[in-house]
Design an enzyme around this catalytic site. Structure first.
Site, PDB file in Angstrom:
ATOM      1  N   ASN A   1      -8.545 -37.263  24.628  1.00  0.00           N
ATOM      2  CA  ASN A   1      -8.765 -38.701  24.267  1.00  0.00           C
ATOM      3  C   ASN A   1      -7.662 -39.465  24.515  1.00  0.00           C
ATOM      4  O   ASN A   1      -7.508 -40.864  24.872  1.00  0.00           O
ATOM      5  CB  ASN A   1      -9.527 -39.028  22.771  1.00  0.00           C
ATOM      6  CG  ASN A   1      -9.173 -40.499  22.578  1.00  0.00           C
ATOM      7  OD1 ASN A   1      -9.716 -41.098  22.924  1.00  0.00           O
ATOM      8  ND2 ASN A   1      -8.361 -40.528  21.532  1.00  0.00           N
TER       9      ASN A   1
ATOM     10  N   ASP B   1       3.153 -34.070  20.777  1.00  0.00           N
ATOM     11  CA  ASP B   1       3.096 -34.950  21.943  1.00  0.00           C
ATOM     12  C   ASP B   1       2.509 -34.111  23.118  1.00  0.00           C
ATOM     13  O   ASP B   1       3.171 -33.139  23.506  1.00  0.00           O
ATOM     14  CB  ASP B   1       4.500 -35.240  22.077  1.00  0.00           C
ATOM     15  CG  ASP B   1       4.805 -36.083  23.531  1.00  0.00           C
ATOM     16  OD1 ASP B   1       3.669 -35.957  24.326  1.00  0.00           O
ATOM     17  OD2 ASP B   1       5.885 -36.682  23.902  1.00  0.00           O
TER      18      ASP B   1
ATOM     19  N   THR C   1      -9.370 -51.613  19.209  1.00  0.00           N
ATOM     20  CA  THR C   1      -8.558 -50.376  18.761  1.00  0.00           C
ATOM     21  C   THR C   1      -7.027 -50.963  18.683  1.00  0.00           C
ATOM     22  O   THR C   1      -6.695 -52.301  19.144  1.00  0.00           O
ATOM     23  CB  THR C   1      -8.583 -49.400  19.751  1.00  0.00           C
ATOM     24  OG1 THR C   1      -7.847 -49.587  20.910  1.00  0.00           O
ATOM     25  CG2 THR C   1      -9.868 -48.699  19.886  1.00  0.00           C
TER      26      THR C   1
ATOM     27  N   ILE D   1     -10.378 -44.987  19.042  1.00  0.00           N
ATOM     28  CA  ILE D   1     -11.384 -44.249  19.451  1.00  0.00           C
ATOM     29  C   ILE D   1     -11.182 -42.496  19.120  1.00  0.00           C
ATOM     30  O   ILE D   1     -12.369 -42.239  18.511  1.00  0.00           O
ATOM     31  CB  ILE D   1     -11.682 -44.208  21.026  1.00  0.00           C
ATOM     32  CG1 ILE D   1     -12.004 -45.776  21.509  1.00  0.00           C
ATOM     33  CG2 ILE D   1     -12.732 -43.188  21.503  1.00  0.00           C
ATOM     34  CD1 ILE D   1     -11.744 -45.863  23.047  1.00  0.00           C
TER      35      ILE D   1
ATOM     36  N   LYS E   1      -7.133 -43.407  35.436  1.00  0.00           N
ATOM     37  CA  LYS E   1      -8.281 -43.147  35.027  1.00  0.00           C
ATOM     38  C   LYS E   1      -9.434 -42.705  36.138  1.00  0.00           C
ATOM     39  O   LYS E   1     -10.412 -41.994  35.674  1.00  0.00           O
ATOM     40  CB  LYS E   1      -9.070 -44.275  34.202  1.00  0.00           C
ATOM     41  CG  LYS E   1      -8.082 -44.777  32.901  1.00  0.00           C
ATOM     42  CD  LYS E   1      -8.441 -43.307  31.863  1.00  0.00           C
ATOM     43  CE  LYS E   1      -7.985 -43.711  30.468  1.00  0.00           C
ATOM     44  NZ  LYS E   1      -7.775 -42.393  29.670  1.00  0.00           N
TER      45      LYS E   1
ATOM     46  N   TYR F   1      -2.803 -47.729  35.343  1.00  0.00           N
ATOM     47  CA  TYR F   1      -3.896 -47.168  34.454  1.00  0.00           C
ATOM     48  C   TYR F   1      -5.100 -46.916  34.984  1.00  0.00           C
ATOM     49  O   TYR F   1      -5.690 -45.962  35.285  1.00  0.00           O
ATOM     50  CB  TYR F   1      -4.104 -48.664  33.410  1.00  0.00           C
ATOM     51  CG  TYR F   1      -4.936 -47.916  32.395  1.00  0.00           C
ATOM     52  CD1 TYR F   1      -4.603 -47.092  31.507  1.00  0.00           C
ATOM     53  CD2 TYR F   1      -6.519 -48.565  32.249  1.00  0.00           C
ATOM     54  CE1 TYR F   1      -5.711 -46.680  30.385  1.00  0.00           C
ATOM     55  CE2 TYR F   1      -7.379 -48.236  31.301  1.00  0.00           C
ATOM     56  CZ  TYR F   1      -6.797 -47.342  30.307  1.00  0.00           C
ATOM     57  OH  TYR F   1      -7.868 -47.034  29.393  1.00  0.00           O
TER      58      TYR F   1
HETATM   59  P1  NDP Z   1      -5.068 -46.208  20.657  1.00  0.00           P
HETATM   60  O1  NDP Z   1      -3.719 -46.823  21.110  1.00  0.00           O
HETATM   61  O2  NDP Z   1      -5.653 -46.889  19.402  1.00  0.00           O
HETATM   62  O3  NDP Z   1      -4.940 -44.663  20.513  1.00  0.00           O
HETATM   63  C1  NDP Z   1      -4.402 -44.058  21.607  1.00  0.00           C
HETATM   64  C2  NDP Z   1      -3.991 -42.733  20.919  1.00  0.00           C
HETATM   65  O4  NDP Z   1      -3.286 -41.777  21.771  1.00  0.00           O
HETATM   66  C3  NDP Z   1      -3.328 -42.496  19.470  1.00  0.00           C
HETATM   67  O5  NDP Z   1      -3.968 -41.746  18.601  1.00  0.00           O
HETATM   68  C4  NDP Z   1      -2.010 -41.939  20.148  1.00  0.00           C
HETATM   69  O6  NDP Z   1      -1.358 -41.238  18.980  1.00  0.00           O
HETATM   70  C5  NDP Z   1      -2.309 -41.121  21.031  1.00  0.00           C
HETATM   71  N1  NDP Z   1      -1.383 -40.656  22.231  1.00  0.00           N
HETATM   72  C6  NDP Z   1      -0.662 -41.609  23.022  1.00  0.00           C
HETATM   73  N2  NDP Z   1       0.331 -40.368  23.681  1.00  0.00           N
HETATM   74  C7  NDP Z   1       0.123 -39.582  22.960  1.00  0.00           C
HETATM   75  C8  NDP Z   1       0.997 -38.310  23.471  1.00  0.00           C
HETATM   76  N3  NDP Z   1       1.905 -38.363  24.177  1.00  0.00           N
HETATM   77  N4  NDP Z   1       0.741 -37.252  22.487  1.00  0.00           N
HETATM   78  C9  NDP Z   1      -0.286 -37.336  21.871  1.00  0.00           C
HETATM   79  N5  NDP Z   1      -1.186 -38.362  21.543  1.00  0.00           N
HETATM   80  C10 NDP Z   1      -0.742 -39.496  22.027  1.00  0.00           C
HETATM   81  O7  NDP Z   1      -6.063 -46.658  21.950  1.00  0.00           O
HETATM   82  P2  NDP Z   1      -7.640 -46.256  21.898  1.00  0.00           P
HETATM   83  O8  NDP Z   1      -8.305 -45.618  20.864  1.00  0.00           O
HETATM   84  O9  NDP Z   1      -8.368 -47.566  22.574  1.00  0.00           O
HETATM   85  O10 NDP Z   1      -7.355 -45.327  23.319  1.00  0.00           O
HETATM   86  C11 NDP Z   1      -7.939 -43.960  23.252  1.00  0.00           C
HETATM   87  C12 NDP Z   1      -8.464 -43.546  24.712  1.00  0.00           C
HETATM   88  O11 NDP Z   1      -9.616 -44.509  24.990  1.00  0.00           O
HETATM   89  C13 NDP Z   1      -7.457 -43.579  25.571  1.00  0.00           C
HETATM   90  O12 NDP Z   1      -7.489 -42.662  26.788  1.00  0.00           O
HETATM   91  C14 NDP Z   1      -7.717 -45.054  26.445  1.00  0.00           C
HETATM   92  O13 NDP Z   1      -7.195 -45.064  27.666  1.00  0.00           O
HETATM   93  C15 NDP Z   1      -9.172 -45.202  26.522  1.00  0.00           C
HETATM   94  N6  NDP Z   1      -9.859 -46.247  26.603  1.00  0.00           N
HETATM   95  C16 NDP Z   1      -9.609 -47.290  25.692  1.00  0.00           C
HETATM   96  C17 NDP Z   1     -10.294 -48.612  25.831  1.00  0.00           C
HETATM   97  C18 NDP Z   1     -10.041 -49.635  24.889  1.00  0.00           C
HETATM   98  O14 NDP Z   1     -10.532 -50.699  25.302  1.00  0.00           O
HETATM   99  N7  NDP Z   1      -9.682 -49.628  23.848  1.00  0.00           N
HETATM  100  C19 NDP Z   1     -11.171 -48.741  26.884  1.00  0.00           C
HETATM  101  C20 NDP Z   1     -11.314 -47.639  27.942  1.00  0.00           C
HETATM  102  C21 NDP Z   1     -10.579 -46.558  27.650  1.00  0.00           C
HETATM  103  P3  NDP Z   1       0.201 -41.296  18.399  1.00  0.00           P
HETATM  104  O15 NDP Z   1       0.582 -42.563  18.911  1.00  0.00           O
HETATM  105  O16 NDP Z   1      -0.100 -40.842  17.109  1.00  0.00           O
HETATM  106  O17 NDP Z   1       0.915 -40.170  19.316  1.00  0.00           O
END
Ligand code: NDP
Length: 249
Positions: A85, A58, A187, A17, A156, A152
């Site tokens: 996000n 991070d 995703t 996302i 949220k 989780y």
């Molecule tokens: P992904 O796992 O594809 O992406 C998650 C992102 O968060 C990655 O870019 C990761 O980057 C980053 N991230 C995680 N921990 C850290 C950290 N400590 N510091 C910096 N970046 C961090 O998941 P989604 O795209 O699906 O999720 C994005 C958001 O949408 C989240 O908040 C999720 O809860 C929410 N969401 C998702 C849903 C779904 O069905 N996919 C449904 C509802 C909400 P990196 O690993 O490079 O650090």
């Protein structure tokens, strides 16, 4: 929607996302600062944006969170929009006895980092009368379908409520805060979170029987961050293929 010359920070932009949001803002003319820990994945997203600022960070670490804001101001001179996000889940349940470690990990990224970045961004957003969009989840409105997601769902719920509370405090400064709550979106989220739940299982718990694509969420975020939404603050927007109405039916 034009977001020409707006400066936008997107956390968790290396994947899913967040990546779609970063590319959408860049296509709409914004200057994007893309944030994540995975350098390789961030580079792939950077290649789809125009002159992005890539920040390896991070965001659970205060030093890194400060660097995200400082580097953005140093390069672009201002901040108009913060997209919180980045997020994850770690499977755990009360009766398995693994709750507290997962609780800390999830709350650190899904809640504490959101509050921290909002606080650090605040003086810059006040200057530009900017806005924030937090990515929450319909999980924040619902009791878990799977017990392994209890932390989780709680996290949220906190993010969604934080958005409403922050909107009240920021309002007199002309800064808006809104929340987007997706249902299931294809995703790497389940894989990254080591979840045993499959996307297909989520189709069964919504009325449209589908899982969204990331760009559907990005379009909604873009609208809320734009002047077209100048009268919207403290609101939660759900894009969930009818997950909530199915649960109420
Ligand atoms: P992904 O796992 O594809 O992406 C998650 C992102 O968060 C990655 O870019 C990761 O980057 C980053 N991230 C995680 N921990 C850290 C950290 N400590 N510091 C910096 N970046 C961090 O998941 P989604 O795209 O699906 O999720 C994005 C958001 O949408 C989240 O908040 C999720 O809860 C929410 N969401 C998702 C849903 C779904 O069905 N996919 C449904 C509802 C909400 P990196 O690993 O490079 O650090």
């Amino acid at each position: 929607m034009s977001l020409s010359n707006k400066v936008v920070i997107v956390t968790g932009a290396s994947s899913g996302i967040g990546a779609a949001i970063a590319v959408a803002f860049s296509s709409a003319g914004a200057h994007v600062a893309i944030v994540g820990r995975n350098e390789t994945k961030l580079s792939d997203v950077a290649a789809k944006c125009t002159n992005p600022l890539v920040i390896i960070a991070d965001v659970t670490k205060e030093k890194d969170a400060r660097a995200v804001i400082d580097k953005t101001i140093k390069k672009f001179g201002k901040l108009d929009v913060l997209i919180n996000n980045a997020g994850l889940t770690v499977p755990a349940s009360i009766l398995q006895g693994d709750m507290m470690k997962a609780y800390d990990t999830i709350m650190d990224i899904n809640v504490r980092a959101v509050v921290q970045l909002t606080t650090l961004a605040a003086p810059h957003l006040v200057k530009t009368k900017g806005n924030i969009v937090n990515i929450s989840s319909v999980a924040g409105q619902l009791a878990p379908v799977y017990p392994s997601t209890i932390n989780y769902n709680m996290s949220k719920a906190a993010v969604t409520h934080f958005g409403k509370c922050a909107a009240v405090e920021f309002a007199e400064h002309g800064v808006r805060v809104n929340t987007v709550s997706p249902g299931p979106v294809y995703t790497d989220f389940l894989e990254n979170s080591k979840s045993s739940i499959k996307w297909e299982q989520y189709k069964a718990i919504n009325v449209l029987k589908r899982v969204s694509e990331p760009d559907e969420i990005a379009d909604l975020v873009l609208f809320l961050a734009s002047d077209k939404a100048r009268g919207i603050t403290g609101s939660e927007f759900v894009s969930d293929n009818g997950t909530c109405i199915k649960r109420l039916a």
